[in-house]
Design an enzyme around this catalytic site. Structure first.
Site, PDB file in Angstrom:
ATOM      1  N   MET A 138      36.773  11.356  46.466  1.00 55.34           N
ATOM      2  CA  MET A 138      38.195  11.401  46.833  1.00 55.34           C
ATOM      3  C   MET A 138      38.340  11.833  48.291  1.00 55.34           C
ATOM      4  O   MET A 138      39.218  11.351  49.009  1.00 55.34           O
ATOM      5  CB  MET A 138      38.944  12.350  45.888  1.00 55.34           C
ATOM      6  CG  MET A 138      40.446  12.166  45.896  1.00 55.34           C
ATOM      7  SD  MET A 138      40.961  10.492  45.448  1.00 55.34           S
ATOM      8  CE  MET A 138      41.329  10.676  43.709  1.00 55.34           C
ATOM      9  N   PHE A 175      31.236  51.736  43.774  1.00 50.47           N
ATOM     10  CA  PHE A 175      30.367  50.564  43.599  1.00 50.47           C
ATOM     11  C   PHE A 175      31.002  49.590  42.608  1.00 50.47           C
ATOM     12  O   PHE A 175      31.447  49.976  41.540  1.00 50.47           O
ATOM     13  CB  PHE A 175      28.991  51.007  43.097  1.00 50.47           C
ATOM     14  CG  PHE A 175      28.071  49.837  42.844  1.00 50.47           C
ATOM     15  CD1 PHE A 175      27.678  49.001  43.891  1.00 50.47           C
ATOM     16  CD2 PHE A 175      27.626  49.554  41.570  1.00 50.47           C
ATOM     17  CE1 PHE A 175      26.857  47.911  43.658  1.00 50.47           C
ATOM     18  CE2 PHE A 175      26.805  48.461  41.327  1.00 50.47           C
ATOM     19  CZ  PHE A 175      26.422  47.631  42.374  1.00 50.47           C
ATOM     20  N   GLU A 217      30.833  34.043  36.121  1.00 52.47           N
ATOM     21  CA  GLU A 217      32.103  34.358  35.465  1.00 52.47           C
ATOM     22  C   GLU A 217      33.136  33.239  35.593  1.00 52.47           C
ATOM     23  O   GLU A 217      34.024  33.110  34.749  1.00 52.47           O
ATOM     24  CB  GLU A 217      32.676  35.669  36.000  1.00 52.47           C
ATOM     25  CG  GLU A 217      31.881  36.906  35.577  1.00 52.47           C
ATOM     26  CD  GLU A 217      30.717  37.219  36.497  1.00 52.47           C
ATOM     27  OE1 GLU A 217      30.389  36.393  37.369  1.00 52.47           O
ATOM     28  OE2 GLU A 217      30.128  38.307  36.353  1.00 52.47           O
ATOM     29  N   LYS A 256      35.978  52.424  32.763  1.00 51.63           N
ATOM     30  CA  LYS A 256      34.840  52.737  31.894  1.00 51.63           C
ATOM     31  C   LYS A 256      35.085  54.016  31.076  1.00 51.63           C
ATOM     32  O   LYS A 256      34.681  54.100  29.912  1.00 51.63           O
ATOM     33  CB  LYS A 256      33.576  52.881  32.737  1.00 51.63           C
ATOM     34  CG  LYS A 256      32.313  52.766  31.907  1.00 51.63           C
ATOM     35  CD  LYS A 256      31.073  52.624  32.769  1.00 51.63           C
ATOM     36  CE  LYS A 256      29.829  52.513  31.883  1.00 51.63           C
ATOM     37  NZ  LYS A 256      28.595  52.466  32.663  1.00 51.63           N
TER      38      LYS A 256
END
Lengths: 586, 186
Positions: free
Chosen positions: A482, A114, A52, A164
């Site tokens: 770096m 869950f 994601e 949902k």
């Protein structure tokens, strides 16, 4: 058209009505109804990412390169938490995103169900605004509001968290109309009296400078056109932040190069010595200002920003103008033309003569080599071989990013996608995929480091699946460069955990994903290899093996002022330049 | 109510022009949509950006429009307080932010309940002081009183200090509610 439909259908309908054609996402239990609604239509093209975070960065690349709102869809719990880095990145760099997250059904919220996470609680600090939709009646309004807020004013990410049961519920969908949001109405036009005053100050200036930022890009292409006009009219020098590159062309004659910690000597010295600073759409970030109490000490400052909270936040300014850069620049150009302002030509000539002296130091210079590829040389050649093409550049974060900013020249806005504010390693590959999807025929190159690229390496699958021929140009020095540089400067060369041990063979890795892999370590073969990469119709990983110990210079050491830069030809021990207070800074 | 506190500590990395700004106390009025999470947004802004909250009160003030008014007493340099106002204005459900201290003429009130325990002479002393402060007795037992006192925060501070040697048990305060003087509203 108002119509009865389920919440999930409303989401897809709202995306279509908002003009979304590309949606980045990853399915999961709490968003299955929305995925089912997506299955039944063709207008919104879903791009399956592999993590994601990749969805958020891809949406950022899409948004930044196209000027549209980037859109992502993720599930509850880990789906949402994985997106948080990308959301924070978008907040810091003012990128418009709408992130739809699934949530456990309303009756389970608060029960540690869950894959439950308090998504609005978690994302409150990393979004411009967020919503938990508790009722189907609110859903279509909230979806349209989310797009309005993401794109208006100072753009930013907006999360819409949809339980949902709300996705399954049926309600009346209302299409977007020109909603007059009851509280959020950003001020676009600047106060005209103040703009007049600014123009008068500019006409009197002897050592002026334009300091521009990402706000000019965000204000749309018109802002960049107006900026170029204003620079041409006034003849003033111009520098820009990392985020603002491309608003003024890198080949323009008034261009001083990027400013800040790894900016050019001429840009930083001009900032330090100027008597008038015109800041347009930039926010006086610490990478830009260096030591604050020594920042441009003899200057008057004009600050144009759409976000009133950016003004006087880090640096007190003399003339604040709240407004959209494009609107304010339009008024500035008009007023400057109307009143035929006589600039102090003699003073400006002397100012340019001074700037030319600083320029002559060639602060982006480096020692060339016949045997190893210098990273700066690699970027230079990449620029020369791609500048005539329709090219978009993304980067990861680190030395390679700064070398790209220094040595690649951007002629147009929206061509440069990089993680500026948050400095997110792993940004570049997914951002390149998002950019490629917005511009299917363009050449999209992710200038990367071998450490950064591994942070979102799973997105190679996404690139292959969706036929994105992105080119990943890795400046491979086998170090988190770096980090290594700072350890050399500040920690006595003790390279604690900064060596990229156990690296994959990037050529084989490319092949494993069904891409093309190219390796080059010989400067004399570099051009040929780059051309092979460009000409490949496939996605490519280019493993460019470069000098391992090269430092990114010039540099304003932390805690120092603009006129205390270390140049590449400095003999001094850089570590000794930074005092204890500087070491405390990042 | 510009409290005379020591000047803000100046680090070479924090403030510009070497000017030393004084820490001031300001009262901000914030009109917000009364929706879930709005208080968390306001409080989160203060914690996230390291601003101080001396007191915070919130309640719905216009039921039909679902508006709540949050009154925040905060401390900082004038520059910090200007920043706080602008940062609050960025929060989407915020309608308006007013720095009442900058406006000058404002009335600030706080309500406190103060429990005092004592017998004999100390009871009479407590009652005498309560009368002087116009505190009301809202609960009494043979060995305790609860006083209710409304006033500016300073008045409540003073009363609490006077009660301490007499037998102060505990104090509950509402925090400051504030409004501007004169006919004009926020």
């Amino acid at each position: 058209m108002s119509k009865m439909m389920t919440g999930a259908e409303m989401v897809v309908q709202a995306l279509q009505d908002q003009g979304v054609t590309t949606l980045f996402g990853y399915p999961g239990g709490a968003v299955l109804p929305i995925y089912d609604a997506l299955f039944h239509q063709k207008k919104v093209h879903h791009i399956l990412v592999r993590h994601e975070q990749g969805a958020a960065h891809a949406a950022e690349g899409y948004a930044r390169s196209s000027g549209k709102v980037g859109c992502l869809l993720v599930t509850s719990g880990p789906g949402a938490t994985n997106a948080i880095t990308g959301l924070t990145d978008a907040l810091m760099d003012s990128i418009p995103l709408v992130c739809i997250t699934g949530q456990v059904p309303t009756h389970l919220i608060g029960s540690d169900a869950f894959q439950e996470a308090d998504t609005v609680g978690l994302t409150r600090h990393c979004t411009k605004h967020n919503y938990l939709v508790r009722k189907i009646e609110d859903l279509s309004r909230i979806l349209h509001e989310a797009f309005y807020i993401a794109r208006s004013g100072r753009p930013g990410p907006v999360v819409v968290d949809i339980p949902k049961d709300v996705q399954f519920a049926t309600g009346l969908y209302t299409p977007p109309k020109n909603v007059h949001h009851k509280t959020y109405q950003p001020q676009l036009k600047g106060e005209i009296a103040k703009i007049k005053q600014a123009v008068a100050m500019m006409a009197k200036a002897k050592k002026p400078i334009f300091y521009t930022g990402g706000g000019v890009i965000n204000a749309g292409p018109a802002a960049s056109t107006l900026l170029r006009e204003l620079v041409a009219l006034t003849g003033f020098p111009i520098t820009s932040t990392l985020m603002g590159l491309g608003a003024y062309p890198g080949s323009g004659k008034n261009w001083l190069g990027m400013l800040g910690m790894h900016g050019s000597y001429e840009a930083n010295n001009a900032m330090h010595d100027c008597d008038l600073m015109v800041c347009i759409g930039a926010r006086f970030d610490d990478r830009i200002t260096g030591r604050l109490d020594a920042f441009a000490p003899h200057s008057q400052k004009i600050h144009i920003d759409i976000d009133a909270s950016s003004i006087n936040k880090n640096v007190a300014v003399d003339l604040p103008i709240v407004g959209d850069c494009a609107h304010v620049l339009e008024d500035m150009v008009r007023l400057w033309r109307a009143e035929a302002h006589p600039v102090d030509k003699k003073a400006l000539q002397a100012w340019w003569a001074q700037i030319d002296q600083w320029r002559a130091r060639k602060s982006f210079g480096y020692k060339k080599s016949d045997t190893t590829i210098k990273p700066q040389y690699a970027v230079e050649r990449l620029y020369e071989l791609t500048k005539k093409r329709n090219t978009y550049i993304t980067t990861e974060v680190g030395q390679h990013q700064m070398w790209a900013a220094q040595h690649y020249r951007f002629e147009e806005p929206n061509r440069w996608m990089t993680s500026g504010g948050l400095g997110t390693m792993g940004y570049g590959l997914p951002a390149a995929i998002g950019t490629q999807l917005a511009h299917p025929d363009a050449l999209v190159i992710d200038i990367a480091g071998e450490a950064s690229i591994l942070m979102c390496i799973q997105e190679l699958s996404t690139a292959v699946q969706f036929h994105c021929p992105v080119k990943i140009f890795i400046l491979n020095n086998e170090y988190m460069g770096m980090v290594r540089q700072w350890q050399e400067l500040l920690h006595g060369g003790r390279y604690s955990s900064s060596y990229s041990e156990a690296l994959p063979d990037f050529v084989k890795l490319a092949e494993a994903y069904g891409m093309k892999g190219i390796r080059c370590s010989d400067p004399s073969q570099l051009d040929e290899a780059i051309l092979e990469m460009i000409d490949s119709p496939q996605a490519v990983i280019f493993d460019c093996v470069v000098d391992k110990a090269e430092n990114c210079l010039p540099m304003i050491p932390s805690g120092k002022a603009h006129n205390e830069m270390i140049l590449p030809d400095a003999d001094e021990d850089i570590g000794s330049v930074i005092d204890d207070k500087g070491k405390m800074l990042v | 109510m510009n409290a005379q506190t020591p000047p803000a500590k100046l680090s070479p990395y924090s403030s510009s022009n070497g000017q030393v700004s004084r820490i001031e106390t300001h009262t901000l009025s914030v009109l917000v949509d009364n929706e879930p999470g709005v208080l968390a947004r306001v409080v989160g802004l203060f914690s996230g950006r390291g601003y101080n909250i001396e007191s915070l009160t919130v309640a719905e003030v216009a039921h039909a429009q679902q508006l709540s008014r949050i009154t925040i007493v905060t401390t900082g340099t004038p520059e910090t307080i200007e920043q706080i106002s602008h940062q609050l204005e960025r929060i989407v459900p915020v309608h308006r932010v007013t720095d009442l201290t900058l406006l000058g003429a404002t009335v600030e009130r706080e309500l406190a309940m103060i429990k005092v325990r004592g017998k004999a002479e100390s009871r009479t002393e407590a009652l005498r002081l309560a009368e002087a402060f116009r505190a009301r007795v809202i609960d009494a037992t043979t060995e305790s009183f609860i006083f209710e006192l409304t006033g500016a925060p300073k008045k409540i501070d003073d009363f609490v200090e006077l009660m301490r040697p007499i037998g102060l048990v505990e104090v509950s305060r509402t925090g400051v509610a504030a409004i501007t003087r004169g006919p004009v509203g926020m």
